[in-house]
Scaffold this active site. Structure first.
Site, PDB file in Angstrom:
ATOM      1  N   ARG A 185      -0.085 -11.386 -21.414  1.00 28.87           N
ATOM      2  CA  ARG A 185       0.252 -12.335 -20.352  1.00 28.87           C
ATOM      3  C   ARG A 185       1.445 -13.194 -20.770  1.00 28.87           C
ATOM      4  O   ARG A 185       2.254 -13.604 -19.943  1.00 28.87           O
ATOM      5  CB  ARG A 185      -0.948 -13.245 -20.045  1.00 28.87           C
ATOM      6  CG  ARG A 185      -2.028 -12.578 -19.247  1.00 28.87           C
ATOM      7  CD  ARG A 185      -3.214 -13.507 -19.087  1.00 28.87           C
ATOM      8  NE  ARG A 185      -3.962 -13.698 -20.320  1.00 28.87           N
ATOM      9  CZ  ARG A 185      -4.986 -14.533 -20.467  1.00 28.87           C
ATOM     10  NH1 ARG A 185      -5.363 -15.290 -19.462  1.00 28.87           N
ATOM     11  NH2 ARG A 185      -5.636 -14.628 -21.603  1.00 28.87           N
ATOM     12  N   CYS A 190      -0.784 -16.296 -25.378  1.00 34.15           N
ATOM     13  CA  CYS A 190      -1.961 -16.209 -24.514  1.00 34.15           C
ATOM     14  C   CYS A 190      -3.133 -15.822 -25.404  1.00 34.15           C
ATOM     15  O   CYS A 190      -3.423 -16.502 -26.364  1.00 34.15           O
ATOM     16  CB  CYS A 190      -1.741 -15.241 -23.352  1.00 34.15           C
ATOM     17  SG  CYS A 190      -1.330 -13.559 -23.843  1.00 34.15           S
TER      18      CYS A 190
END
Lengths: 279, 114
Positions: A238, A233
């Site tokens: 994430r 990410c």
């Protein structure tokens, strides 16, 4: 891998707040959230000051992790239940990090802090006192962690999953405007990457979608489950969430998280970058 | 004490990552949005404002764009762009949503009842 070995429900958590050998740990990106109220008996880990080396861009080393967990009162035999805000991004990051240093007995609270609050469950500002331990970590399990050269070599050979939003993937946006220090030099994505935003793996209450829904999601974008996979990410939190979905929930064997992510890749000299939609 | 104007940080559409959602505060109706499309409002229940709801911004396809937790007074704010949006609030006492269509930069107020 069965879900029960990696995820616990809020019901289970509430029933086990006082269970000896179960330690709840809150990990937030908003590190002040804990002070405003947390799950009873939960200790806090600050992902930025406690999990990151404060000079080099890297994690605390093995001895540092041992010291941290010893001071938090977490023992090698404890079941660690991680939870946090932002749909568990940083709790998932900590989960991956605990696995990296060999703590296998770790779970994620499904839905994290959001689900706990939406259930109307109690929060407290009382900070628990835990006795120090003598935690022993293992060497980092590098089968879980991807570095830049491996990522470049993975172009067109392994699955690369970019879990950022479509606008970041296409190159329209680079980084959140309030975090200029984490911007990369260039926008775009790693060539051949599939764009599967992290949010597509979660329900609105922050819990993970079912395995059938997750399988369908990745089949639709053409993930080749016969190949190794690297998730990335912007700074690796994430993508930890997606790493969890792919490896811990769907049971794919060779899945790595690239914690250097776009802030590293987008600043490398000479590497290929693609702009626009997924191929 | 006056309310500070919205500062141009997240979440914006497409910036669903947000380390550090800004503190949510009330947005005055005459605020200068500094050239941005601001979608802001208050979450209320039958007894008045409801604090701490999780407020989600969804795009025209219903896809997740961003999420903030409303202030203790129920206030929330997003930086959006031109388009059709759904703002959905989740709270232990109930959920609610409202739709808004945005155009030129400015403030678009979206009260949400749960």
């Amino acid at each position: 891998m069965s879900r029960e070995n990696v995820l616990v429900t809020t019901e289970w958590a509430e029933e086990n707040l006082d269970t000896p050998g179960v330690v709840f740990v809150e990990v937030d990106e908003d590190t002040t959230a804990y002070e405003g109220g947390h799950i009873r008996n939960a200790v806090r880990i600050d992902w930025k000051t406690e999990l990151q080396d404060q000079v080099r861009r890297d994690f605390v080393d093995r001895a540092g992790f041992e010291k941290l967990l010893s001071e938090k009162g977490i023992g090698n035999d404890d079941t660690v239940v991680l939870y946090g805000g932002n749909n568990n991004w940083f709790a998932a990051y900590a989960y991956w990090y605990f696995k990296l240093y060999g703590h296998d007995n770790v779970r994620l609270l499904d839905g994290g802090r959001k689900k706990w609050e939406l259930d109307g469950r109690e929060l407290t500002d009382e900070v628990p006192q835990r006795q120090n331990t003598s935690y022993q970590a293992k060497e980092q399990d590098l089968t879980l962690r991807a570095f830049r050269d491996e990522v470049v070599d993975a172009i067109d050979t392994k699955n690369l999953i970019d879990v950022r939003s479509p606008d970041e993937f296409t190159g329209k946006l680079n980084a959140p405007a309030h975090l200029p220090q984490e911007s990369s030099q260039r926008s775009g994505h790693i060539p051949s990457a599939l764009n599967v935003p992290w949010a597509s793996t979660a329900n609105e209450d922050g819990t993970f979608k079912t395995n059938d829904e997750l399988k369908e999601l990745y089949e639709e974008v053409g993930l080749d489950t016969g190949k190794a996979t690297i998730a990335y990410c912007r700074i690796g939190e994430r993508s930890s969430h997606t790493w969890f979905a792919l490896r811990e929930l769907l049971g794919l064997e060779d899945v790595k998280n690239y914690d250097g992510s776009w802030t590293e890749y987008g600043s490398l000299v000479g590497v290929p970058i693609e702009l626009g939609a997924q191929r | 004490m006056t309310n500070p104007p919205p500062t141009p940080h997240k979440p914006r559409p497409g910036m669903s990552d947000g380390c550090g959602a800004p503190e949510q505060t009330a947005t005055p109706s005459d605020v200068d949005t500094q050239g941005q499309v601001v979608v802001a409002g208050k979450v209320s229940g039958s007894d008045g404002p409801v604090g701490g709801a999780y407020v989600r911004l969804l795009n025209a396809d219903g896809a997740f764009v961003g999420e903030v937790q409303a202030s203790p007074e129920g206030d929330f704010r997003f930086y959006a762009a031109e388009g059709d949006w759904t703002v959905r609030a989740l709270h232990a006492s109930g959920n609610g949503e409202a739709k808004v269509t945005t155009g030129q930069p400015g403030l678009y107020e979206v009260p949400i009842s749960i």
